[in-house]
Design a protein around this motif. Structure first.
Motif, PDB file in Angstrom:
ATOM      1  N   GLU A 105      -5.317   1.829 -13.356  1.00 17.19           N
ATOM      2  CA  GLU A 105      -5.950   2.097 -11.815  1.00 17.19           C
ATOM      3  C   GLU A 105      -4.971   2.049 -10.571  1.00 17.19           C
ATOM      4  O   GLU A 105      -4.984   2.805  -9.838  1.00 17.19           O
ATOM      5  N   LYS A 114      -3.325   5.443 -10.816  1.00 15.43           N
ATOM      6  CA  LYS A 114      -4.294   6.461 -10.029  1.00 15.43           C
ATOM      7  C   LYS A 114      -4.107   6.324  -8.481  1.00 15.43           C
ATOM      8  O   LYS A 114      -3.987   7.510  -7.809  1.00 15.43           O
ATOM      9  N   LYS A 115      -3.746   5.206  -8.010  1.00 12.18           N
ATOM     10  CA  LYS A 115      -3.664   5.001  -6.730  1.00 12.18           C
ATOM     11  C   LYS A 115      -2.289   5.496  -6.144  1.00 12.18           C
ATOM     12  O   LYS A 115      -2.364   5.977  -5.204  1.00 12.18           O
ATOM     13  N   ARG A 153      -2.161   9.369  -5.822  1.00 10.68           N
ATOM     14  CA  ARG A 153      -2.575   9.801  -4.729  1.00 10.68           C
ATOM     15  C   ARG A 153      -1.515   9.941  -3.521  1.00 10.68           C
ATOM     16  O   ARG A 153      -1.691  10.437  -2.397  1.00 10.68           O
ATOM     17  N   LYS A 154      -0.619   9.037  -3.697  1.00 10.55           N
ATOM     18  CA  LYS A 154       0.491   8.810  -2.561  1.00 10.55           C
ATOM     19  C   LYS A 154       1.555   9.672  -2.862  1.00 10.55           C
ATOM     20  O   LYS A 154       2.576   9.772  -2.309  1.00 10.55           O
ATOM     21  N   LYS A 213       0.820  -1.453  -0.047  1.00 10.77           N
ATOM     22  CA  LYS A 213       0.007  -0.140   0.025  1.00 10.77           C
ATOM     23  C   LYS A 213       0.871   1.263   0.017  1.00 10.77           C
ATOM     24  O   LYS A 213       0.378   2.414  -0.378  1.00 10.77           O
TER      25      LYS A 213
END
Length: 128
Positions: A91, A94-95, A98-99, A64
């Protein structure tokens, strides 16, 4: 210079005063298996990885915090990589966005015999 006859090769210290020089020893380049993830969603297994396996279907997972990735052969859910090691996953990108991780993300992969998977730590020093 190529030794073209049966004479004995000379050593550098026979030719020059090696104490007056810094003598290059050279290094052998180590080719690491890598997974590269680009900002447009392209995932690439490098040529060293691709040449080392005939498998083209892998499960790919990222921790994560995106500092580690695993590439697992013969496991669901599978991603099909092309013969040159390319796949796409917008996808995941995109995650990662955000990090606030800089692209490309490069993972140096090592085989884990016990778990039967490649595991990679992020290498931000490497640019493809």
């Amino acid at each position: 210079m190529k030794n073209t006859n049966n004479t004995t090769k000379r050593t550098l210290d026979e030719i020059i005063d090696v104490d007056q020089y810094i003598v290059s020893k050279g290094t052998r380049r180590v080719y690491k298996k890598k997974l590269v993830l680009k900002e447009n969603g392209d995932m690439q297994l490098n040529s060293t990885f691709v040449k080392g396996t005939s498998e083209r279907h892998f499960a790919v997972a990222f921790k994560k915090d995106f500092h580690e990735a695993v590439v697992v052969p013969n496991c669901e859910p599978q991603i099909q990589f092309s013969k040159n090691g390319a796949a796409k996953d917008v996808e995941v990108v995109k995650k990662i966005g955000r990090k606030n991780k800089p692209f490309p993300l490069v993972y140096n992969l090592d085989w884990d015999e016990k778990k039967e998977l490649w595991i990679g730590k992020i290498d931000q020093e490497t640019k493809e």
